[in-house]
Design a protein around this motif. Sequence first.
Motif, PDB file in Angstrom:
ATOM      1  N   ILE A  65       0.846  -1.187   0.000  1.00 38.36           N
ATOM      2  CA  ILE A  65       0.000   0.000   0.000  1.00 38.36           C
ATOM      3  C   ILE A  65       0.882   1.238   0.000  1.00 38.36           C
ATOM      4  O   ILE A  65       2.035   1.199   0.440  1.00 38.36           O
ATOM      5  CB  ILE A  65      -0.963   0.002   1.200  1.00 38.36           C
ATOM      6  N   LEU A  73       3.476  -7.563   6.436  1.00 36.11           N
ATOM      7  CA  LEU A  73       3.499  -6.554   7.497  1.00 36.11           C
ATOM      8  C   LEU A  73       4.306  -5.353   7.008  1.00 36.11           C
ATOM      9  O   LEU A  73       5.422  -5.517   6.509  1.00 36.11           O
ATOM     10  CB  LEU A  73       4.142  -7.123   8.765  1.00 36.11           C
ATOM     11  N   HIS A  74       3.762  -4.167   7.123  1.00 36.34           N
ATOM     12  CA  HIS A  74       4.489  -2.984   6.661  1.00 36.34           C
ATOM     13  C   HIS A  74       5.312  -2.371   7.790  1.00 36.34           C
ATOM     14  O   HIS A  74       5.231  -2.817   8.936  1.00 36.34           O
ATOM     15  CB  HIS A  74       3.530  -1.969   6.027  1.00 36.34           C
ATOM     16  N   VAL A 110       3.986  -1.345  11.399  1.00 40.27           N
ATOM     17  CA  VAL A 110       3.403  -2.271  12.371  1.00 40.27           C
ATOM     18  C   VAL A 110       4.319  -2.377  13.576  1.00 40.27           C
ATOM     19  O   VAL A 110       5.519  -2.609  13.440  1.00 40.27           O
ATOM     20  CB  VAL A 110       3.200  -3.659  11.737  1.00 40.27           C
TER      21      VAL A 110
END
Lengths: 243, 461
Positions: free
Chosen positions: B278, B326-327, B330
């Motif tokens: 994203i 997971l970006h 997080v």
Amino acid sequence: MPVKTLSPERLKRFHDMVDDYPNKRSMLMMTLRLVEEEFGCINDEAMEIAADLCGVTPAHVQGMVTFYTHFKRSAHGKHRFMVCATLMCALDGNTDQALKQIESKLGLKPGQRTQDGLFSCEKVECLADCDKPPVVQKDFEHFCSMKGKALDDYIESLLKLENKTSAEYQNSSGVEMDLRISVLPSHYNFEGETESGARQFDDKDPYFKPGEAPRTTSVPPPLLTPLTAPVADGVNMNGAQHG
Amino acid sequence: MADATPFSPVILKHIHEPGSHTIEHYQARGGYETARNLVGTAEPASLVKIVEDSGLRGRGGAGFPTGKKWSFLAKGTGKPAYLAVNGDESEPGTFKDRYILEKDPHQLLEGVILTCWAIQSNHAFIYLRGEFILGYERLEAAVREAKAKGFIGKNIFGKNFDLKVVVMRGAGAYICGEETGMLSSIEGGRGYPKIKPPFPAVSGVFKCPTIVNNVETIAAVSHILKHGAAWHKQWGTEKSPGFKIFCLSGAVKNPGVYEVPLGITMREMIEVYGGGLIEGRTLKAVIPGGLSAPLLTPEMVDKCTLDYESLASLGSMLGSGGITVLHDGVDLMSAVYNTMRFYHHESCGQCTPCREGTGWLEKLAHKFHGGHAHSGDVDLVGEVAKNMRGRTICVLADAAAMPMQSYLQHFRGEFEKRTHEPAHVERLRTPRDEITPTAKRESVQHGAPNVVDVGMGMDRV
């Protein structure tokens, strides 16, 4: 005898299942679903009925119901919100947002039920729709991406159904749900108990169709050889010492 | 292995078509023809051989070769054999079976019919998790439709072979996804796993020989027996042939289910199928095979291809194919806490190392999440996790310990950042004139713009 029994139509569904299972005990999971449907939740009465139908003790059924968290219990609200709180839904605050919206509309924190018993809210583990968070289930309805307007509108529609407004709940706080099993069910009337104290569970099952052979668990025949140690010839077992 | 034909989805091919769950739609695309041709005519052992040759591996998580499992089925015991299809898809991050059950249940049923003929079983259980509401309704309807057409029931296809297919519902227990736990649940008890051996193929449900397979595996069987082993082997790698459904979730633009040949790169899965991360985020870690798979760092992601061997060589596993991205925003400590809360909640409580160990890990993770862990707790986490592995009946303890160990291995710094010395220890170590009034600690900034907290609080109702 249980206080109530299943409605004839659900009893028929139970009988239709009988052929599909090798024994009555294995029908317990599906029978619990039937009683859950009948009573709206699994209460003490429902557990006794399921126990009678499947030929197990109520204690075993209690053990099942407390193990499996998806069964609806009498402590839950009439409308039971289950919000997925596992990592994939919780990422980016999705679960938090759904919980906040429920709290702002119904005044419920997770684990609570409204005082009138109409709504309850709880966090559950993964509901397996992780690509569309947050996932929310309301009893047997499944919703994905359930936040924002969609969730608000849905709660409003439920409130309308119950002739309530969200203002009624916003000022009152919810009560904590107690999912423990009471020691004795309130309706317990000791009927069917024998002098020795325990209820008799026999294979004479009133729920089976007339003419159908009851599915009994066969009692093993008595052992031919008694379970005692072999005694050598000539030993007096009456305690007398020889020599 | 060179690709003979370019891959297009097989199991998920028709899920976007309206009415794909009905028997009319399924028969219009040639459904049940394979079963009609093979049941009663083909030699059962030859079908087992085809599946064995195809190299199909179990899609539920362990990746055991399916044909080999079938060949282990005890014969000549005088007891009926059972097939138990595992649709208790509870591994967080996995949602492939939901699509098969809701959109195309008949291909699963055809797979069940073929499998039952191959292993000569007259009784199949399909165990779904209680939360699959639409999936249960559709599968029940599909069984009714197939019964009405004579594909299930007595004397199916007029070939003198009886088959009962029973759809059962669980009720929200992760442990029932473990094969022996599921069998305990089918028997009408708590979903307690049983000690292996004896393996279910020798003594399973009702103490009879039982084959347990995942929904996706059985769905793939119907296609393999239709097209043959060589067709299946044209895709994938040598040791992981075929195709698999991957479930992509987390910080990608297009999360969803993607059916791809095994052996494509993880980067391709994330960038091409998932559309990349994203906006404004970078990759921090990837959980490759459901929540219990040890996570991959960005460097490992570059090296990773999606097959059983590649992920095993990176110390992780393909598992059930649930990939979670997971970006960088997080908060890993909250992710660890969330993960451990899950396993503590779902531990069935039979074995002490798991029942107590998951509780310990949850409490320790909670300390790190809140920023009140001591420096000794970092090692304690590793110690507890190490002592949980391989000491229990089923692998739930390992499933909890593996991600914890991998978090600790790859992100030890994040654990250490959240620790502080207890005041009295610090006072002993520092010279008197250097004592500062407050111990140094960093805790998660709740509501801070750049940090995503997924810990979700201590209450677990």
